[in-house]
Design a protein around this motif. Structure first.
Motif, PDB file in Angstrom:
ATOM      1  N   MET A   1       0.823  -1.191   0.000  1.00 30.91           N
ATOM      2  CA  MET A   1       0.000   0.000   0.000  1.00 30.91           C
ATOM      3  C   MET A   1       0.863   1.249   0.000  1.00 30.91           C
ATOM      4  O   MET A   1       0.648   2.150  -0.789  1.00 30.91           O
ATOM      5  N   LYS A   2       1.863   1.312   0.907  1.00 29.99           N
ATOM      6  CA  LYS A   2       2.753   2.473   0.949  1.00 29.99           C
ATOM      7  C   LYS A   2       3.544   2.596  -0.340  1.00 29.99           C
ATOM      8  O   LYS A   2       3.764   3.691  -0.833  1.00 29.99           O
ATOM      9  N   SER A   3       3.978   1.465  -0.873  1.00 30.96           N
ATOM     10  CA  SER A   3       4.766   1.471  -2.098  1.00 30.96           C
ATOM     11  C   SER A   3       3.972   2.055  -3.257  1.00 30.96           C
ATOM     12  O   SER A   3       4.509   2.814  -4.059  1.00 30.96           O
ATOM     13  N   ASN A   4       2.703   1.718  -3.334  1.00 29.24           N
ATOM     14  CA  ASN A   4       1.856   2.258  -4.392  1.00 29.24           C
ATOM     15  C   ASN A   4       1.684   3.763  -4.251  1.00 29.24           C
ATOM     16  O   ASN A   4       1.685   4.494  -5.240  1.00 29.24           O
ATOM     17  N   ASN A   5       1.544   4.233  -3.006  1.00 29.33           N
ATOM     18  CA  ASN A   5       1.408   5.670  -2.764  1.00 29.33           C
ATOM     19  C   ASN A   5       2.680   6.412  -3.162  1.00 29.33           C
ATOM     20  O   ASN A   5       2.615   7.478  -3.771  1.00 29.33           O
ATOM     21  N   ILE A   6       3.819   5.859  -2.817  1.00 34.18           N
ATOM     22  CA  ILE A   6       5.101   6.487  -3.153  1.00 34.18           C
ATOM     23  C   ILE A   6       5.301   6.501  -4.660  1.00 34.18           C
ATOM     24  O   ILE A   6       5.718   7.513  -5.237  1.00 34.18           O
ATOM     25  N   GLN A   7       4.992   5.389  -5.313  1.00 32.94           N
ATOM     26  CA  GLN A   7       5.118   5.346  -6.775  1.00 32.94           C
ATOM     27  C   GLN A   7       4.198   6.356  -7.438  1.00 32.94           C
ATOM     28  O   GLN A   7       4.574   6.998  -8.415  1.00 32.94           O
ATOM     29  N   TYR A   8       3.005   6.522  -6.896  1.00 30.40           N
ATOM     30  CA  TYR A   8       2.074   7.494  -7.460  1.00 30.40           C
ATOM     31  C   TYR A   8       2.626   8.911  -7.314  1.00 30.40           C
ATOM     32  O   TYR A   8       2.590   9.703  -8.255  1.00 30.40           O
ATOM     33  N   LEU A   9       3.153   9.238  -6.125  1.00 26.03           N
ATOM     34  CA  LEU A   9       3.711  10.572  -5.907  1.00 26.03           C
ATOM     35  C   LEU A   9       4.912  10.826  -6.822  1.00 26.03           C
ATOM     36  O   LEU A   9       5.075  11.921  -7.366  1.00 26.03           O
ATOM     37  N   LEU A  10       5.765   9.819  -6.996  1.00 23.98           N
ATOM     38  CA  LEU A  10       6.918   9.981  -7.870  1.00 23.98           C
ATOM     39  C   LEU A  10       6.508  10.137  -9.324  1.00 23.98           C
ATOM     40  O   LEU A  10       7.167  10.835 -10.097  1.00 23.98           O
ATOM     41  N   SER A  11       5.410   9.501  -9.705  1.00 29.39           N
ATOM     42  CA  SER A  11       4.957   9.598 -11.088  1.00 29.39           C
ATOM     43  C   SER A  11       4.385  10.974 -11.405  1.00 29.39           C
ATOM     44  O   SER A  11       4.248  11.335 -12.578  1.00 29.39           O
ATOM     45  N   LEU A  12       4.046  11.750 -10.393  1.00 28.51           N
ATOM     46  CA  LEU A  12       3.496  13.093 -10.619  1.00 28.51           C
ATOM     47  C   LEU A  12       4.564  14.089 -11.079  1.00 28.51           C
ATOM     48  O   LEU A  12       4.233  15.120 -11.655  1.00 28.51           O
ATOM     49  N   VAL A  13       5.851  13.782 -10.811  1.00 32.48           N
ATOM     50  CA  VAL A  13       6.930  14.677 -11.221  1.00 32.48           C
ATOM     51  C   VAL A  13       7.133  14.526 -12.721  1.00 32.48           C
ATOM     52  O   VAL A  13       7.362  13.423 -13.217  1.00 32.48           O
ATOM     53  N   PRO A  14       7.050  15.627 -13.480  1.00 28.19           N
ATOM     54  CA  PRO A  14       7.157  15.528 -14.942  1.00 28.19           C
ATOM     55  C   PRO A  14       8.580  15.225 -15.400  1.00 28.19           C
ATOM     56  O   PRO A  14       9.544  15.414 -14.668  1.00 28.19           O
ATOM     57  N   GLY A  15       8.723  14.757 -16.652  1.00 24.20           N
ATOM     58  CA  GLY A  15      10.018  14.535 -17.274  1.00 24.20           C
ATOM     59  C   GLY A  15      10.553  13.131 -17.165  1.00 24.20           C
ATOM     60  O   GLY A  15      11.744  12.911 -17.338  1.00 24.20           O
ATOM     61  N   LYS A  16       9.707  12.153 -16.904  1.00 19.87           N
ATOM     62  CA  LYS A  16      10.172  10.782 -16.690  1.00 19.87           C
ATOM     63  C   LYS A  16      10.851  10.209 -17.936  1.00 19.87           C
ATOM     64  O   LYS A  16      11.917   9.603 -17.830  1.00 19.87           O
ATOM     65  N   GLN A  17      10.284  10.428 -19.106  1.00 18.32           N
ATOM     66  CA  GLN A  17      10.852   9.845 -20.325  1.00 18.32           C
ATOM     67  C   GLN A  17      12.128  10.557 -20.762  1.00 18.32           C
ATOM     68  O   GLN A  17      13.089   9.917 -21.172  1.00 18.32           O
ATOM     69  N   SER A  18      12.145  11.859 -20.658  1.00 15.59           N
ATOM     70  CA  SER A  18      13.317  12.588 -21.170  1.00 15.59           C
ATOM     71  C   SER A  18      14.465  12.654 -20.168  1.00 15.59           C
ATOM     72  O   SER A  18      15.627  12.604 -20.554  1.00 15.59           O
ATOM     73  N   LEU A  19      14.170  12.762 -18.876  1.00 24.23           N
ATOM     74  CA  LEU A  19      15.228  12.945 -17.878  1.00 24.23           C
ATOM     75  C   LEU A  19      15.458  11.736 -16.982  1.00 24.23           C
ATOM     76  O   LEU A  19      16.501  11.639 -16.355  1.00 24.23           O
ATOM     77  N   GLY A  20      14.506  10.849 -16.875  1.00 19.68           N
ATOM     78  CA  GLY A  20      14.654   9.689 -16.001  1.00 19.68           C
ATOM     79  C   GLY A  20      14.720  10.120 -14.546  1.00 19.68           C
ATOM     80  O   GLY A  20      13.966  10.975 -14.101  1.00 19.68           O
ATOM     81  N   THR A  21      15.655   9.546 -13.794  1.00 19.61           N
ATOM     82  CA  THR A  21      15.756   9.893 -12.370  1.00 19.61           C
ATOM     83  C   THR A  21      16.338  11.285 -12.155  1.00 19.61           C
ATOM     84  O   THR A  21      16.213  11.837 -11.067  1.00 19.61           O
ATOM     85  N   TYR A  22      16.964  11.857 -13.180  1.00 15.85           N
ATOM     86  CA  TYR A  22      17.534  13.199 -13.043  1.00 15.85           C
ATOM     87  C   TYR A  22      16.455  14.274 -12.932  1.00 15.85           C
ATOM     88  O   TYR A  22      16.763  15.426 -12.626  1.00 15.85           O
ATOM     89  N   ARG A  23      15.215  13.926 -13.141  1.00 13.87           N
ATOM     90  CA  ARG A  23      14.134  14.905 -13.041  1.00 13.87           C
ATOM     91  C   ARG A  23      13.973  15.412 -11.615  1.00 13.87           C
ATOM     92  O   ARG A  23      13.363  16.451 -11.385  1.00 13.87           O
TER      93      ARG A  23
END
Length: 79
Positions: A1-23
């Protein structure tokens, strides 16, 4: 449950495809800048972090000079 919440919050940060973790760099850059501002400007008691750092550095330099024999402490002469 916590993992899903954290993944959801991280997915809200834009630039996943172009910057990866550097976003996340701008977020951490801003956090670091805020910490630096707090250490310079916020007084706890009468001192800031840098006041304490400078005083401790000065004390270490003084003690090193005494240990190296560059400073001789004046000892009181017996009467």
């Amino acid at each position: 449950m916590k993992s899903n919440n954290i993944q959801y919050l991280l997915s809200l940060v834009p630039g996943k495809q172009s910057l990866g973790t550097y976003r996340f760099l701008p977020i951490f850059f801003c956090i670091g800048g805020a910490m630096e501002w707090i250490m310079i400007n916020v007084r706890i008691g009468k001192e800031t972090f840098y006041d304490v750092y400078r005083r401790k550095q000065s004390e270490r330099d003084y003690e090193k000079k005494i240990a190296d024999g560059l400073i001789v402490l004046n000892e009181p002469t017996p009467k």
